[in-house]
Design a protein around this motif. Structure first.
Motif, short mmCIF file in Angstrom:
data_model
loop_
_atom_site.label_atom_id
_atom_site.label_comp_id
_atom_site.label_asym_id
_atom_site.label_seq_id
_atom_site.Cartn_x
_atom_site.Cartn_y
_atom_site.Cartn_z
N LEU A 173 0.82 -1.22 0.00
CA LEU A 173 0.00 0.00 0.00
C LEU A 173 0.85 1.27 0.00
CD1 LEU A 173 -2.78 -1.04 2.57
CD2 LEU A 173 -2.84 -1.16 0.07
N GLU A 174 2.18 1.08 0.11
CA GLU A 174 3.10 2.22 0.12
C GLU A 174 2.77 3.21 1.23
OE1 GLU A 174 3.03 3.86 -3.83
OE2 GLU A 174 4.19 2.19 -4.68
N ILE A 175 2.60 2.65 2.42
CA ILE A 175 2.38 3.47 3.61
C ILE A 175 3.37 3.02 4.67
CG2 ILE A 175 -0.06 3.92 3.12
CD1 ILE A 175 -0.80 1.71 5.03
N PRO A 176 3.65 3.88 5.67
CA PRO A 176 4.63 3.52 6.70
C PRO A 176 4.21 2.28 7.49
CG PRO A 176 4.18 5.87 6.73
CD PRO A 176 3.15 5.25 5.82
N LEU A 177 5.20 1.51 7.95
CA LEU A 177 4.92 0.30 8.73
C LEU A 177 4.16 0.64 10.01
CD1 LEU A 177 5.32 -2.73 9.19
CD2 LEU A 177 7.55 -2.21 10.21
N GLY A 178 4.55 1.74 10.66
CA GLY A 178 3.86 2.15 11.89
C GLY A 178 2.40 2.44 11.64
N THR A 179 2.08 2.99 10.48
CA THR A 179 0.69 3.29 10.13
C THR A 179 -0.11 2.00 9.96
OG1 THR A 179 1.37 5.33 9.00
CG2 THR A 179 -0.82 4.44 8.48
N VAL A 180 0.52 1.01 9.33
CA VAL A 180 -0.15 -0.29 9.16
C VAL A 180 -0.49 -0.89 10.52
CG1 VAL A 180 0.20 -2.69 8.42
CG2 VAL A 180 0.94 -0.80 6.94
N LYS A 181 0.49 -0.88 11.43
CA LYS A 181 0.26 -1.45 12.77
C LYS A 181 -0.83 -0.70 13.51
CE LYS A 181 4.95 -3.27 13.35
NZ LYS A 181 6.20 -3.22 14.15
N SER A 182 -0.87 0.61 13.36
CA SER A 182 -1.89 1.41 14.03
C SER A 182 -3.28 1.10 13.48
CB SER A 182 -1.59 2.91 13.85
OG SER A 182 -0.38 3.25 14.49
N HIS A 183 -3.37 0.99 12.16
CA HIS A 183 -4.66 0.66 11.54
C HIS A 183 -5.16 -0.70 12.03
CE1 HIS A 183 -5.39 4.01 8.97
NE2 HIS A 183 -4.30 3.84 8.20
N ILE A 184 -4.27 -1.67 12.06
CA ILE A 184 -4.67 -3.02 12.48
C ILE A 184 -5.11 -3.02 13.93
CG2 ILE A 184 -3.80 -5.35 12.97
CD1 ILE A 184 -2.13 -5.14 10.44
N ARG A 185 -4.35 -2.32 14.80
CA ARG A 185 -4.70 -2.28 16.22
C ARG A 185 -6.06 -1.62 16.44
NH1 ARG A 185 -0.40 -0.30 17.64
NH2 ARG A 185 -0.97 1.92 17.73
N ARG A 186 -6.26 -0.46 15.82
CA ARG A 186 -7.54 0.25 16.00
C ARG A 186 -8.71 -0.54 15.39
NH1 ARG A 186 -4.37 4.90 14.73
NH2 ARG A 186 -5.10 4.83 12.55
N SER A 187 -8.45 -1.14 14.22
CA SER A 187 -9.52 -1.90 13.55
C SER A 187 -9.92 -3.12 14.36
CB SER A 187 -9.07 -2.32 12.15
OG SER A 187 -8.84 -1.18 11.33
N LEU A 188 -8.95 -3.79 14.92
CA LEU A 188 -9.25 -4.97 15.74
C LEU A 188 -10.06 -4.59 16.97
CD1 LEU A 188 -5.91 -7.01 15.59
CD2 LEU A 188 -8.12 -7.64 14.60
N THR A 189 -9.72 -3.45 17.54
CA THR A 189 -10.47 -2.99 18.71
C THR A 189 -11.92 -2.70 18.34
OG1 THR A 189 -8.48 -1.99 19.69
CG2 THR A 189 -10.61 -1.21 20.50
N ARG A 190 -12.12 -2.00 17.21
CA ARG A 190 -13.48 -1.69 16.76
C ARG A 190 -14.25 -2.96 16.41
NH1 ARG A 190 -13.18 2.91 12.27
NH2 ARG A 190 -15.45 2.65 12.46
#
Length: 202
Positions: A173-190
């Motif tokens: 997706l050509e996005i930072p690794l930290g951004t990927v981890k943040s998206h996954i963490r927040r999405s899993l919580t939701r």
């Protein structure tokens, strides 16, 4: 070995065992039987096959199966004739003993077949239940993913359906690794909150 005739509930001739096995006649037949005379086997079958069949069919309640038992009894008797001791029992009594063991084996075989059939049915039902549950989970997950924003949705689909690592998702997706981890963490919580809410509803 002499071919044993098949018998049926109505076709087997009935004999007076007591009259036919008295004295010299019984001793003659036993001696010939133990000596391996196939004519003695045929005679024994003619005299007592109906007795064996009657015991088998009363216990099993199945005429064809009782016929098979009758055949097995006389085959077993012929093969094991060396173990027959005339001083301990008469030939028909010995045959009755073999019959009881053979009938017991037939009942056990029935039980094994029933257990196998039940196991197959249970396994099939369990497999179908697992498939249904898996399908339901996938449908629910897909529905919840549709509620996420475009980028988090892409991240989660790559993580859960494509089994990509965090690094591979970042590269894809050509996005930072930290951004990927943040998206996954927040999405899993939701997703967890929504799924728990669905469970409480049901």
């Amino acid at each position: 070995m002499h071919d044993l005739p098949r018998i049926s509930p109505t076709g087997g001739q009935r004999y007076d065992v007591t009259a036919l096995t008295d004295g010299d006649d019984h001793a003659r037949l036993v001696a010939a039987f133990k000596a391996g005379d196939e004519h003695a086997l045929a005679e024994a079958y003619a005299r007592w096959s109906s007795l064996v069949y009657t015991i088998a069919v009363r216990s099993l309640g199945d005429p064809p199966e009782a016929e098979d038992v009758t055949q097995k009894v006389f085959i077993a008797a012929w093969r094991g004739r060396a173990t027959f001791e005339p001083s301990r029992s008469r030939l028909p009594a010995w045959l009755v003993g073999i019959t009881r063991h053979t009938v017991a084996d037939a009942h056990e075989a029935r039980s094994r077949r029933r257990r196998v059939q039940e196991a197959v049915v249970f396994e099939r039902e369990l497999s179908q239940a697992d498939e249904s549950a898996d399908l339901a989970d996938r449908v629910m997950m897909s529905d919840e993913l549709q509620r996420l924003g475009p980028v988090p949705q892409q991240v989660m689909q790559l993580a859960f359906y494509e089994d990509l690592t965090h690094t591979q998702i970042a590269d894809s997706l050509e996005i930072p690794l930290g951004t990927v981890k943040s998206h996954i963490r927040r999405s899993l919580t939701r997703l967890r909150v929504r799924l728990e809410a669905n469970d409480d509803t049901h």
